[in-house]
Scaffold this motif. Structure first.
Motif, mmCIF file in Angstrom:
data_model
loop_
_atom_site.group_PDB
_atom_site.id
_atom_site.type_symbol
_atom_site.label_atom_id
_atom_site.label_comp_id
_atom_site.label_asym_id
_atom_site.label_seq_id
_atom_site.Cartn_x
_atom_site.Cartn_y
_atom_site.Cartn_z
ATOM 1 N N ASP A 1 0.844 -1.195 0.000
ATOM 2 C CA ASP A 1 0.000 0.000 0.000
ATOM 3 C C ASP A 1 0.878 1.243 0.000
ATOM 4 O OD1 ASP A 1 0.950 0.238 2.605
ATOM 5 O OD2 ASP A 1 -0.947 -0.330 3.546
ATOM 6 N N GLY A 2 0.258 2.414 0.150
ATOM 7 C CA GLY A 2 1.022 3.645 0.106
ATOM 8 C C GLY A 2 2.092 3.729 1.170
ATOM 9 N N ALA A 3 1.762 3.289 2.380
ATOM 10 C CA ALA A 3 2.742 3.328 3.470
ATOM 11 C C ALA A 3 3.948 2.435 3.163
ATOM 12 C CB ALA A 3 2.081 2.904 4.777
ATOM 13 N N ASP A 4 3.703 1.278 2.556
ATOM 14 C CA ASP A 4 4.806 0.380 2.182
ATOM 15 C C ASP A 4 5.727 1.049 1.163
ATOM 16 O OD1 ASP A 4 3.874 -1.811 3.742
ATOM 17 O OD2 ASP A 4 2.454 -2.334 2.155
ATOM 18 N N ILE A 5 5.138 1.729 0.192
ATOM 19 C CA ILE A 5 5.933 2.384 -0.841
ATOM 20 C C ILE A 5 6.786 3.485 -0.242
ATOM 21 C CG2 ILE A 5 5.800 3.815 -2.920
ATOM 22 C CD1 ILE A 5 3.296 2.217 -3.691
ATOM 23 N N VAL A 6 6.204 4.278 0.661
ATOM 24 C CA VAL A 6 6.960 5.352 1.303
ATOM 25 C C VAL A 6 8.099 4.790 2.139
ATOM 26 C CG1 VAL A 6 6.821 7.147 3.078
ATOM 27 C CG2 VAL A 6 5.084 7.025 1.274
ATOM 28 N N GLU A 7 7.842 3.697 2.834
ATOM 29 C CA GLU A 7 8.862 3.108 3.705
ATOM 30 C C GLU A 7 9.974 2.429 2.899
ATOM 31 O OE1 GLU A 7 9.323 -0.333 7.172
ATOM 32 O OE2 GLU A 7 7.336 0.269 6.475
ATOM 33 N N ARG A 8 9.595 1.655 1.891
ATOM 34 C CA ARG A 8 10.570 0.846 1.154
ATOM 35 C C ARG A 8 11.142 1.545 -0.065
ATOM 36 N NH1 ARG A 8 7.232 -4.254 -0.246
ATOM 37 N NH2 ARG A 8 9.108 -4.698 -1.455
ATOM 38 N N GLY A 9 10.357 2.413 -0.688
ATOM 39 C CA GLY A 9 10.779 3.081 -1.911
ATOM 40 C C GLY A 9 10.066 2.516 -3.119
ATOM 41 N N SER A 10 9.640 3.392 -4.012
ATOM 42 C CA SER A 10 8.851 2.957 -5.167
ATOM 43 C C SER A 10 9.631 2.024 -6.080
ATOM 44 C CB SER A 10 8.354 4.177 -5.947
ATOM 45 O OG SER A 10 9.419 5.064 -6.249
ATOM 46 N N TYR A 11 10.914 2.292 -6.298
ATOM 47 C CA TYR A 11 11.710 1.385 -7.128
ATOM 48 C C TYR A 11 11.829 0.014 -6.468
ATOM 49 C CZ TYR A 11 13.336 4.863 -10.528
ATOM 50 O OH TYR A 11 13.403 5.796 -11.535
ATOM 51 N N ASN A 12 12.036 -0.002 -5.174
ATOM 52 C CA ASN A 12 12.189 -1.285 -4.477
ATOM 53 C C ASN A 12 10.915 -2.112 -4.535
ATOM 54 O OD1 ASN A 12 14.856 -0.762 -3.762
ATOM 55 N ND2 ASN A 12 14.263 0.290 -1.885
ATOM 56 N N VAL A 13 9.764 -1.455 -4.463
ATOM 57 C CA VAL A 13 8.495 -2.170 -4.538
ATOM 58 C C VAL A 13 8.223 -2.630 -5.964
ATOM 59 C CG1 VAL A 13 5.992 -1.912 -4.368
ATOM 60 C CG2 VAL A 13 7.457 -1.055 -2.538
ATOM 61 N N LEU A 14 8.442 -1.744 -6.943
ATOM 62 C CA LEU A 14 8.022 -2.028 -8.308
ATOM 63 C C LEU A 14 9.064 -2.786 -9.125
ATOM 64 C CD1 LEU A 14 6.244 1.370 -9.038
ATOM 65 C CD2 LEU A 14 5.188 -0.824 -8.496
ATOM 66 N N VAL A 15 10.331 -2.644 -8.806
ATOM 67 C CA VAL A 15 11.368 -3.435 -9.491
ATOM 68 C C VAL A 15 11.503 -4.795 -8.841
ATOM 69 C CG1 VAL A 15 13.826 -3.596 -10.036
ATOM 70 C CG2 VAL A 15 12.632 -1.424 -10.329
ATOM 71 N N GLY A 16 11.466 -4.819 -7.505
ATOM 72 C CA GLY A 16 11.517 -6.091 -6.792
ATOM 73 C C GLY A 16 12.899 -6.716 -6.774
ATOM 74 N N GLU A 17 12.928 -8.009 -6.510
ATOM 75 C CA GLU A 17 14.193 -8.725 -6.383
ATOM 76 C C GLU A 17 14.643 -9.286 -7.729
ATOM 77 O OE1 GLU A 17 16.298 -9.134 -3.593
ATOM 78 O OE2 GLU A 17 14.999 -7.448 -3.094
ATOM 79 N N SER A 18 15.941 -9.264 -7.942
ATOM 80 C CA SER A 18 16.528 -9.793 -9.163
ATOM 81 C C SER A 18 17.974 -10.156 -8.861
ATOM 82 C CB SER A 18 16.478 -8.744 -10.281
ATOM 83 O OG SER A 18 17.310 -9.101 -11.370
ATOM 84 N N VAL A 19 18.561 -11.029 -9.674
ATOM 85 C CA VAL A 19 19.993 -11.310 -9.518
ATOM 86 C C VAL A 19 20.812 -10.068 -9.832
ATOM 87 C CG1 VAL A 19 19.807 -13.777 -9.987
ATOM 88 C CG2 VAL A 19 20.118 -12.186 -11.896
ATOM 89 N N PHE A 20 20.195 -9.086 -10.505
ATOM 90 C CA PHE A 20 20.902 -7.863 -10.887
ATOM 91 C C PHE A 20 20.643 -6.701 -9.929
ATOM 92 C CE2 PHE A 20 19.859 -10.168 -14.844
ATOM 93 C CZ PHE A 20 21.145 -10.461 -15.282
ATOM 94 N N TYR A 21 19.726 -6.894 -8.952
ATOM 95 C CA TYR A 21 19.372 -5.796 -8.057
ATOM 96 C C TYR A 21 18.796 -6.366 -6.771
ATOM 97 C CZ TYR A 21 17.041 -1.576 -6.306
ATOM 98 O OH TYR A 21 16.637 -0.507 -5.531
ATOM 99 N N ASP A 22 19.363 -5.951 -5.647
ATOM 100 C CA ASP A 22 18.923 -6.425 -4.339
ATOM 101 C C ASP A 22 18.224 -5.284 -3.613
ATOM 102 O OD1 ASP A 22 18.511 -7.489 -1.857
ATOM 103 O OD2 ASP A 22 20.579 -8.121 -1.526
ATOM 104 N N SER A 23 16.891 -5.288 -3.650
ATOM 105 C CA SER A 23 16.130 -4.184 -3.066
ATOM 106 C C SER A 23 16.245 -4.136 -1.545
ATOM 107 C CB SER A 23 14.658 -4.288 -3.472
ATOM 108 O OG SER A 23 14.064 -5.452 -2.925
#
Length: 215
Positions: A92-114
């Motif tokens: 939700d909105g609070a999660d996005i503010v806390e974690r960051g929009s890129y971290n929520v929407l890009v997620g986990e990858s071998v190329f990026y560790d959110s």
């Protein structure tokens, strides 16, 4: 009939917002307004559903990236909004503010560790790699409101460093499908995204998972 603020586009929302709403200053979309008409692959009539959806999603992206309080996001139904990627956990909105929009929407990858990035550091990473913008357009509307399914394209030039990986100057493209459940006044109540984030991340990391991770 007047158009609702959240459907008028980012510049209208910027003009109507309180300066204190913004994280790190008021955003400026002059470059986007100049570049997108030249580089987009679609063209729609003014007032079309495609442009209505495009404006709404662009306002949403701006608000989650630049407004620090979800209560000031005019593009969403504040008490109902949630989003997720590829069937993963809802945020939700609070999660996005806390974690960051890129971290929520890009997620986990071998190329990026959110999990190793904050809101600010995640934005720094991608703004450094794509310093002249990462643009977005609607390609096709698949279903009308209240549940709007649509195809989209993201693109930008890899002209800055990504986690120590030198830029190539190539244009990186990323494609996906989203399903948005809208309120009667066309605000976002729920959005599901389906895409392969490695279309973006792999070119940035040079195709090497080790070079795309940190410490």
């Amino acid at each position: 009939m007047s158009t609702s603020l959240w459907l008028e586009g980012r510049n209208a929302v910027v003009a109507a917002a309180d300066p204190g709403d913004w994280r790190g200053g008021t955003p400026d979309y002059a470059l986007t307004d100049e570049v997108v008409p030249k580089q987009r692959t679609t063209s729609f009539e003014e007032g079309s559903l495609e442009l209505v959806v495009e404006n709404l999603v662009r306002v949403f992206e701006m608000e989650v990236s630049h407004k620090h309080d979800p209560a000031t996001w005019v593009s969403v139904v504040a008490d109902r909004f949630r989003t997720r990627v590829n069937g993963g956990p809802w945020a939700d909105g609070a999660d996005i503010v806390e974690r960051g929009s890129y971290n929520v929407l890009v997620g986990e990858s071998v190329f990026y560790d959110s999990t190793k990035e904050s809101f600010d550091s995640s934005h720094d990473v991608f703004h450094a790699a794509l310093p002249n913008g990462f643009f977005w357009e609607v390609l096709e509307i698949l279903s009308p409101p209240p549940v709007v399914a649509f195809k989209w394209r993201h693109w930008g030039a890899f002209e800055g460093e990504y986690k120590g990986n030198a830029p190539t100057g190539e244009t990186i493209e990323m494609f996906g499908v989203s399903i948005a459940r809208l309120s009667d006044d066309l605000k976002l109540a729920e959005v599901e995204h389906f895409y392969d984030s490695d279309e973006l991340l792999s070119p940035l990391a040079g195709g090497c998972p080790i070079r795309g991770t940190t410490g």
